[in-house]
Design an enzyme around this catalytic site. Sequence first.
Site, PDB file in Angstrom:
ATOM      1  N   PRO A   2       0.792  -1.215   0.000  1.00  0.00           N
ATOM      2  CA  PRO A   2       0.000   0.000   0.000  1.00  0.00           C
ATOM      3  C   PRO A   2       0.826   1.267   0.000  1.00  0.00           C
ATOM      4  CG  PRO A   2      -0.390  -1.366   1.974  1.00  0.00           C
ATOM      5  CD  PRO A   2       0.881  -1.780   1.342  1.00  0.00           C
ATOM      6  N   GLU A   3       0.868   1.906  -1.147  1.00  0.00           N
ATOM      7  CA  GLU A   3       1.281   3.301  -1.183  1.00  0.00           C
ATOM      8  C   GLU A   3       0.007   4.105  -1.403  1.00  0.00           C
ATOM      9  OE1 GLU A   3       4.789   4.044  -3.572  1.00  0.00           O
ATOM     10  OE2 GLU A   3       5.490   1.996  -3.282  1.00  0.00           O
TER      11      GLU A   3
END
Length: 277
Positions: A2-3
């Site tokens: 998750p960015e």
Amino acid sequence: MPELPEVEVSRLGLAPHLVGQKLSACVARRADLRLPIPQDLHTRLVGHALTAIARRGKYLLFHWQTAGGWLIVHLGMSGSLRLVPPETPAGAHEHFDLCFPDTVMRLKDPRRFGVVLWQEGDDPNAHPLLAHLGMEPLSPEFTADWLTALVRGGKSGRKTPIKPLLMDARLLVGVGNIYAAESLFRAGISPLAPADSLHAARLAKLTTAIRETLLEAIKAGGSSVRDYVHSDGGAGSFQLQCAVYDRAGLPCLQCGTPIRQVRQAGRSSFYCPRCQR
DNA sequence: AGCTCAACCTGGCTGC
DNA sequence: TGCAGCCAGGTTGAGC
């Protein structure tokens, strides 16, 4: 995984199903992830309707207006959220549920670098973990002038290589290892370039590259938002094609030169030594 | 002040 | 097949 784009895609996928729904239960299957999970969430939130889901950097912010606060979720390195039918048995590493009458939002996080927190009051940014976060790259304030002022900042300018600077959440949020690498490739800038050595025109190009890379990734994830949120496989559904990330030794898609891998601030960086200076 | 690094965890891959 | 070693999309606090 998750960015910023993955977090935003999660937000877009969850909100239509959950906002306005009244919470029927809140389940924490362990006492902590990276930090302790508040033990009173069930008591606080049951019977209250979820007002909105917002995002700050890589943090998801669940607003409970009538309960008077915000549930803050960070996915860490390995976290993912999906919607499952009520009564679905929890599998390995599925640590936390928000249960609504028709669906359950389930957090899975094998490495447990994620976070579930509570912030009382109207302003989620009052939480210590959010208080010192930097610029939102998709906001109108993220401009070439802002980035130029940033790298020229301090007494003598910032000598640090541009890539770790982009990944410093106190300066700029949401850009992690993958999108830093991809944005720098798009802008033709070496991750090793000292930040204050970059002229305004190149920083302008970088600003645009960051925004476009993030938006395209959201769009790519967005086309499979439902898959992402509902699938068992979860996080694998993003289609974004990386030009340099994890392509060490493979030919640059632009010039054919082998992609180089180096270590910066403890993280792998990938770049084309010919296209990026 | 500014930067690097270790630590927090587990899982998956590589190579012996 | 087994196992040791290494690597991984993030963040923080310590140390230089």
